[in-house]
Design a protein around this motif. Structure first.
Motif, mmCIF file in Angstrom:
data_model
loop_
_atom_site.group_PDB
_atom_site.id
_atom_site.type_symbol
_atom_site.label_atom_id
_atom_site.label_comp_id
_atom_site.label_asym_id
_atom_site.label_seq_id
_atom_site.Cartn_x
_atom_site.Cartn_y
_atom_site.Cartn_z
ATOM 1 N N GLU A 194 -39.679 -8.588 4.799
ATOM 2 C CA GLU A 194 -39.782 -9.809 4.507
ATOM 3 C C GLU A 194 -40.665 -10.893 5.053
ATOM 4 O O GLU A 194 -41.520 -11.774 4.924
ATOM 5 N N LEU A 195 -41.263 -10.075 6.955
ATOM 6 C CA LEU A 195 -41.871 -10.920 7.258
ATOM 7 C C LEU A 195 -43.231 -11.001 7.553
ATOM 8 O O LEU A 195 -44.299 -11.663 7.921
ATOM 9 N N MET A 196 -44.064 -9.457 7.359
ATOM 10 C CA MET A 196 -44.643 -8.606 7.691
ATOM 11 C C MET A 196 -45.665 -8.528 6.217
ATOM 12 O O MET A 196 -47.134 -8.261 5.989
ATOM 13 N N GLY A 197 -44.612 -8.172 4.949
ATOM 14 C CA GLY A 197 -45.876 -7.494 3.981
ATOM 15 C C GLY A 197 -45.402 -6.027 3.840
ATOM 16 O O GLY A 197 -44.201 -5.358 5.102
ATOM 17 N N PRO A 198 -46.584 -5.509 3.458
ATOM 18 C CA PRO A 198 -46.340 -3.926 3.110
ATOM 19 C C PRO A 198 -45.750 -3.535 4.521
ATOM 20 O O PRO A 198 -46.175 -3.767 5.369
ATOM 21 N N LEU A 199 -45.031 -2.340 5.292
ATOM 22 C CA LEU A 199 -45.473 -1.553 5.937
ATOM 23 C C LEU A 199 -46.097 -0.421 6.110
ATOM 24 O O LEU A 199 -46.078 0.250 5.125
ATOM 25 N N ALA A 200 -46.758 -0.121 7.282
ATOM 26 C CA ALA A 200 -47.921 1.243 7.075
ATOM 27 C C ALA A 200 -46.635 2.129 8.166
ATOM 28 O O ALA A 200 -46.594 3.401 7.370
ATOM 29 N N GLU A 201 -46.112 1.692 9.491
ATOM 30 C CA GLU A 201 -45.536 2.873 10.077
ATOM 31 C C GLU A 201 -44.788 1.961 10.247
ATOM 32 O O GLU A 201 -44.392 0.663 10.835
ATOM 33 N N PHE A 202 -43.218 2.600 10.907
ATOM 34 C CA PHE A 202 -42.232 2.102 11.849
ATOM 35 C C PHE A 202 -41.691 2.516 12.496
ATOM 36 O O PHE A 202 -40.811 4.023 12.042
ATOM 37 N N SER A 203 -40.926 2.153 13.513
ATOM 38 C CA SER A 203 -40.299 2.874 15.134
ATOM 39 C C SER A 203 -39.274 3.359 15.072
ATOM 40 O O SER A 203 -38.642 1.294 14.912
ATOM 41 N N PHE A 204 -38.166 3.739 15.497
ATOM 42 C CA PHE A 204 -36.691 2.947 15.930
ATOM 43 C C PHE A 204 -35.988 3.275 16.731
ATOM 44 O O PHE A 204 -36.360 4.851 16.282
ATOM 45 N N ARG A 205 -35.358 3.286 17.809
ATOM 46 C CA ARG A 205 -34.136 4.008 18.764
ATOM 47 C C ARG A 205 -33.568 3.452 19.276
ATOM 48 O O ARG A 205 -33.002 2.041 18.969
ATOM 49 N N ALA A 206 -32.111 3.756 19.127
ATOM 50 C CA ALA A 206 -30.570 3.797 18.662
ATOM 51 C C ALA A 206 -30.391 3.318 20.516
ATOM 52 O O ALA A 206 -30.777 4.255 21.390
ATOM 53 N N THR A 207 -29.764 2.110 21.282
ATOM 54 C CA THR A 207 -29.752 2.397 22.250
ATOM 55 C C THR A 207 -28.671 2.304 22.852
ATOM 56 O O THR A 207 -27.990 2.364 23.572
ATOM 57 N N ALA A 208 -27.137 1.947 22.108
ATOM 58 C CA ALA A 208 -25.463 1.999 21.848
ATOM 59 C C ALA A 208 -25.093 1.157 20.511
ATOM 60 O O ALA A 208 -26.069 0.709 19.599
ATOM 61 N N PRO A 209 -23.600 1.744 20.551
ATOM 62 C CA PRO A 209 -23.291 2.053 19.126
ATOM 63 C C PRO A 209 -22.591 0.259 18.741
ATOM 64 O O PRO A 209 -22.277 -0.176 19.704
ATOM 65 N N LEU A 210 -23.296 -0.284 17.629
ATOM 66 C CA LEU A 210 -21.712 -1.644 17.230
ATOM 67 C C LEU A 210 -20.922 -0.982 16.414
ATOM 68 O O LEU A 210 -21.150 0.186 15.697
ATOM 69 N N MET A 211 -20.234 -1.466 16.437
ATOM 70 C CA MET A 211 -19.346 -1.311 16.122
ATOM 71 C C MET A 211 -18.911 -1.744 14.470
ATOM 72 O O MET A 211 -19.192 -3.133 14.070
ATOM 73 N N HIS A 212 -17.513 -1.772 13.384
ATOM 74 C CA HIS A 212 -17.405 -1.949 12.451
ATOM 75 C C HIS A 212 -17.137 -3.749 12.753
ATOM 76 O O HIS A 212 -17.801 -4.144 11.218
ATOM 77 N N PHE A 213 -16.485 -4.176 13.269
ATOM 78 C CA PHE A 213 -15.551 -5.095 13.646
ATOM 79 C C PHE A 213 -16.593 -6.298 14.542
ATOM 80 O O PHE A 213 -16.350 -7.606 14.369
ATOM 81 N N GLU A 214 -17.633 -5.961 14.734
ATOM 82 C CA GLU A 214 -18.775 -7.339 15.144
ATOM 83 C C GLU A 214 -20.073 -6.942 14.281
ATOM 84 O O GLU A 214 -20.494 -6.289 13.745
ATOM 85 N N ALA A 215 -19.938 -8.938 14.467
ATOM 86 C CA ALA A 215 -21.442 -9.157 13.939
ATOM 87 C C ALA A 215 -22.201 -8.542 14.568
ATOM 88 O O ALA A 215 -22.182 -8.476 15.748
ATOM 89 N N ALA A 216 -23.721 -8.726 14.577
ATOM 90 C CA ALA A 216 -24.864 -8.358 15.081
ATOM 91 C C ALA A 216 -25.728 -9.414 14.390
ATOM 92 O O ALA A 216 -25.697 -9.974 13.659
ATOM 93 N N THR A 217 -27.161 -9.415 15.348
ATOM 94 C CA THR A 217 -27.951 -10.242 14.836
ATOM 95 C C THR A 217 -29.497 -9.271 15.202
ATOM 96 O O THR A 217 -29.326 -8.439 15.683
ATOM 97 N N LEU A 218 -29.795 -9.826 14.295
ATOM 98 C CA LEU A 218 -31.441 -9.522 14.424
ATOM 99 C C LEU A 218 -32.086 -9.505 14.726
ATOM 100 O O LEU A 218 -32.359 -10.758 13.768
ATOM 101 N N CYS A 219 -33.124 -9.142 15.071
ATOM 102 C CA CYS A 219 -34.068 -10.175 16.265
ATOM 103 C C CYS A 219 -35.054 -9.515 15.541
ATOM 104 O O CYS A 219 -35.738 -8.254 15.581
ATOM 105 N N CYS A 220 -36.766 -11.068 15.980
ATOM 106 C CA CYS A 220 -38.805 -10.368 15.691
ATOM 107 C C CYS A 220 -38.791 -10.752 16.737
ATOM 108 O O CYS A 220 -38.523 -11.907 16.410
ATOM 109 N N SER A 221 -39.508 -10.730 16.789
ATOM 110 C CA SER A 221 -40.634 -10.987 17.834
ATOM 111 C C SER A 221 -41.911 -10.609 18.023
ATOM 112 O O SER A 221 -41.747 -9.414 18.270
#
Length: 259
Positions: A207-234
């Protein structure tokens, strides 16, 4: 690649269902396809298919499995309503001893082909570990950055976790069996799927950048179903911040022409 399955995920995510035959699939929607259902007797205690000798994923002798992260390279869009082929290989495996005991690492490489062309390559990182020691203190999660330029609030109900598990045919009981998640694997609630967090970050990046050429991600801590979360971008950096400030996932997006 049945358009109805992709449209169902749009609905589950609170979007208007717009995908029809011929539509470009959003990034990471290929997770809805290429199921390999197993008979009930071939499943392990966690709901995942039991590892078998000679299978794609080696048995490292560790019972708990986690999708730790991955990397994707997008060559051209996948389209709904067309046949596609997935080719998978074991790229690497290793073991080591960490702060919580022995760990096993597996990386799979997948390619998705459509109409004779490779549309994407994906490196899929899995981590295997022992059951938690009830007497051991829980690991300290990292703190999330506070310099986001764009933020989005998201929530993950047990209904959404059920729908995502069903659409991706993910049998892992930590996402729908509260007693198992809490009493066997030691979580505080149902665990939000790592790929679901990555999916939300990819949609935000597109949505912010247009079509993606690459994307990488790494999980660092679990999120529980009862927790709201904030998606962040910089810039090209993205992450998921839990209500208490802990970092649940980090990611990086590279925009570029695709197709």
């Amino acid at each position: 690649m049945d358009p109805a399955r992709a449209a169902a995920l749009q609905v589950a995510l609170g979007q208007e269902p717009s995908i029809v035959a011929g539509s470009e699939l959003p990034p990471f929607f290929h997770q809805l396809y290429f199921w390999t259902p197993q008979m009930p007797g071939d499943l392990g205690r966690d709901g995942h298919p039991r590892l078998a000798p000679g299978g794609l994923i080696p048995d490292l002798g560790l019972p708990r499995r986690m999708w730790a992260g991955g990397r994707l390279r997008f060559d051209q869009p996948l389209r709904a309503g067309l046949d596609a082929e997935k080719r998978s290989v074991l790229e690497s495996k290793s073991t080591k001893t960490g702060r919580t005991g022995p760990l096993g690492f597996v990386t799979l490489r997948h390619e998705i082909w459509q109409q004779g062309a490779r549309c994407l390559s994906e490196w899929h990182d899995l981590v295997y570990r022992e059951d938690p020691d009830p007497a051991a203190p829980p690991p300290q999660p990292p703190e999330a950055r506070e310099d986001a330029q764009v933020t989005r609030q998201v929530s993950f109900s047990s209904t959404l976790l059920f729908r995502y598990s069903a659409l991706t045919f993910n049998d892992h009981r930590i996402h729908y069996d509260l007693d198992y998640a809490r009493d066997v694997e030691g979580y505080g609630g149902l665990v939000v799927h790592g790929p679901l967090l990555a999916q939300q970050l990819m949609l935000l990046a597109q949505e912010l950048m247009g079509p993606l050429a690459e994307f990488s991600f790494r999980a660092t801590a679990p999120l529980m179903h009862f927790e709201a979360a904030t998606l962040c971008c910089s810039g090209h950096d993205l992450w998921v911040r839990a209500p208490d400030g802990r970092q649940c996932m980090i990611a990086q997006a590279q925009p570029g022409p695709v197709g």
